[in-house]
Design a protein around this motif. Structure first.
Motif, short mmCIF file in Angstrom:
data_model
loop_
_atom_site.label_atom_id
_atom_site.label_comp_id
_atom_site.label_asym_id
_atom_site.label_seq_id
_atom_site.Cartn_x
_atom_site.Cartn_y
_atom_site.Cartn_z
N GLN A 54 88.28 -20.21 10.35
CA GLN A 54 89.75 -19.92 10.46
C GLN A 54 90.21 -20.47 11.76
O GLN A 54 89.48 -19.94 12.80
CB GLN A 54 90.20 -18.48 10.06
CG GLN A 54 91.68 -18.61 10.46
CD GLN A 54 91.90 -17.06 9.75
OE1 GLN A 54 91.31 -16.52 9.03
NE2 GLN A 54 93.20 -16.76 10.33
N GLY A 55 90.91 -21.19 11.94
CA GLY A 55 91.51 -21.64 13.21
C GLY A 55 90.71 -23.00 13.98
O GLY A 55 90.94 -23.01 15.19
N GLU A 56 89.92 -23.53 13.09
CA GLU A 56 89.29 -24.51 13.76
C GLU A 56 89.51 -25.74 12.85
O GLU A 56 89.89 -25.69 11.73
CB GLU A 56 87.65 -24.27 13.52
CG GLU A 56 87.14 -23.19 14.38
CD GLU A 56 85.52 -22.88 14.23
OE1 GLU A 56 85.24 -21.80 14.95
OE2 GLU A 56 85.04 -23.60 13.59
N TYR A 57 88.93 -26.99 13.54
CA TYR A 57 88.91 -28.31 12.57
C TYR A 57 87.51 -28.84 13.01
O TYR A 57 87.19 -28.75 14.06
CB TYR A 57 90.12 -29.10 12.94
CG TYR A 57 90.40 -29.92 14.19
CD1 TYR A 57 89.69 -31.07 14.34
CD2 TYR A 57 90.72 -29.24 15.34
CE1 TYR A 57 89.93 -31.77 15.63
CE2 TYR A 57 90.81 -29.75 16.46
CZ TYR A 57 90.48 -31.17 16.66
OH TYR A 57 90.47 -31.73 18.02
N SER A 58 87.09 -29.86 12.45
CA SER A 58 85.85 -30.79 12.74
C SER A 58 86.14 -32.09 11.97
O SER A 58 86.87 -32.13 11.04
CB SER A 58 84.76 -29.91 12.32
OG SER A 58 84.41 -28.92 12.75
N ILE A 59 85.49 -33.08 12.88
CA ILE A 59 85.45 -34.58 12.43
C ILE A 59 84.11 -34.99 11.98
O ILE A 59 83.23 -34.80 13.21
CB ILE A 59 86.27 -35.06 13.26
CG1 ILE A 59 87.74 -34.84 13.45
CG2 ILE A 59 86.35 -36.83 12.99
CD1 ILE A 59 88.60 -35.40 14.65
N VAL A 60 83.90 -35.67 10.88
CA VAL A 60 82.48 -36.36 10.82
C VAL A 60 82.74 -37.93 10.41
O VAL A 60 83.44 -38.22 9.66
CB VAL A 60 81.87 -35.51 9.75
CG1 VAL A 60 80.55 -36.16 9.21
CG2 VAL A 60 81.42 -33.88 10.00
N ASN A 61 81.96 -38.59 10.92
CA ASN A 61 82.04 -39.92 10.74
C ASN A 61 81.02 -40.16 9.74
O ASN A 61 80.10 -39.63 9.44
CB ASN A 61 81.45 -40.46 11.92
CG ASN A 61 82.31 -40.82 13.18
OD1 ASN A 61 83.57 -40.53 13.11
ND2 ASN A 61 81.70 -40.99 14.32
N PHE A 62 81.58 -41.15 8.79
CA PHE A 62 80.63 -41.08 7.52
C PHE A 62 79.34 -42.19 7.85
O PHE A 62 78.52 -42.03 7.13
CB PHE A 62 81.55 -42.21 6.53
CG PHE A 62 82.76 -41.64 5.77
CD1 PHE A 62 82.53 -40.14 5.19
CD2 PHE A 62 83.77 -42.08 6.02
CE1 PHE A 62 83.61 -39.52 4.69
CE2 PHE A 62 85.16 -41.40 5.37
CZ PHE A 62 84.86 -40.15 4.78
#
Length: 307
Positions: A54-62
């Motif tokens: 909660q309160g986070e985000y993340s980004i992942v490349n394919f």
């Protein structure tokens, strides 16, 4: 810009946030997609997953994501899970407030073209604490007014994510956990058996550094980094550990009638951590704590090599 639903322009009758939301969720395709998602298989997830608190985000490349098969989150009872992807990367956030503009802009930075959008979570609690609707309204307003074009694949919140149990007039969320399958590029219902690493420390970060959602995952290095932040030991929290479940739910939940079975134990673990640890205890002489994923898909402490 415009929102697209099934490749067609979503033609809203109104532009204010509450009417926008009602119009979107009245769309037959959006309603049908919600029903299909709510009735879909629930995947049990433990390893090979990037868990977003909660309160986070993340980004992942394919591409270039060895070991990470899933990116997901859990316990979105009144919070909302937002998933956005283009052809190159996927971003997922666990949104807990209606202040969404900065977070969404950070998530889509570097993405291009028409972006696929999924929103799930939040329940129809308007007659209770009314925590969920302001978040849904803020999200749909942001996406509608954005310069970025979005294709809405799922917007299953509020009434579309609510069920009622026999003999009980309280609303219950249908879906609270979701994960994006990085290989098939689909959003799935989930049940998280492991919600780490460092859950108590990350919860402390959310409380102490309230405001912006944090991205702890370093895509280029495949490392989860918790940067040093200062917090004192809070021994006054320790007596809360002995309180009964009913007291914890009444005082620390936005939806006390429908929290998961582990909610109260999570709170006790958090208070034990806060009552016995300070930032000096946790970080000692380091500027950050690092985790890497091992071959078994488990997050383990990472010690950088000495050069």
């Amino acid at each position: 810009m415009v929102l697209l639903v099934n490749g067609e322009i979503f033609d809203a009758n109104e532009t204010n946030s509450d009417k926008l939301l009602d119009d979107l969720q009245s769309d037959a395709i959006i309603k049908g997609n919600s029903v299909a998602f709510n009735n879909s298989k629930q995947n049990e997830i433990s390893y090979h997953s990037l868990f977003v608190c909660q309160g986070e985000y993340s980004i992942v490349n394919f591409s270039g994501r060895p070991g990470i098969n899933w990116i997901g989150t859990a316990e979105a009872t009144t919070c909302h899970i937002v998933v956005i992807h283009d052809d190159s990367s996927i971003a997922l956030a666990h949104i807990d407030s209606k202040e969404v503009d900065c977070e969404i802009l950070k998530m889509v930075r570097g993405m291009s073209g028409t972006l696929s959008l999924y929103v799930v979570g939040g329940l129809n609690d308007e007659t209770m604490k009314n925590t969920s609707r302001p978040i849904s309204e803020a999200l749909v307003k942001h996406f509608h007014d954005s310069e970025t074009q979005y294709e809405v694949k799922l917007f299953s919140t509020l009434a579309l994510n609510t069920e009622y149990h026999d003999g009980d007039n309280k609303p219950y969320p249908i879906v609270t956990d979701a994960a994006f399958d990085v290989q098939s590029r689909t959003l799935c219902r989930a049940h998280y058996k492991y919600r780490g690493p460092a859950l108590e420390l990350r919860s402390t970060m959310r409380v102490v550094l309230a405001g912006e959602h944090k991205n702890l995952f370093q895509q280029d290095k495949m490392i989860l980094e918790i940067p040093r932040f200062n917090f004192p030991k809070e021994p006054q929290d320790l007596p809360k550990v002995q309180e009964p479940d009913d007291w914890i739910l009444a005082n620390y939940s936005t939806s006390p009638w429908c929290e998961p079975s582990y909610f109260c134990n999570d709170m006790r673990n958090y208070w034990t951590f806060r009552g016995t640890k300070s930032s000096d205890d946790v970080f000692e002489n380091t500027v950050h704590i690092l985790y890497e994923m091992n071959e078994e898909g488990q997050w383990v402490p990472f010690i950088p090599p000495i050069l």
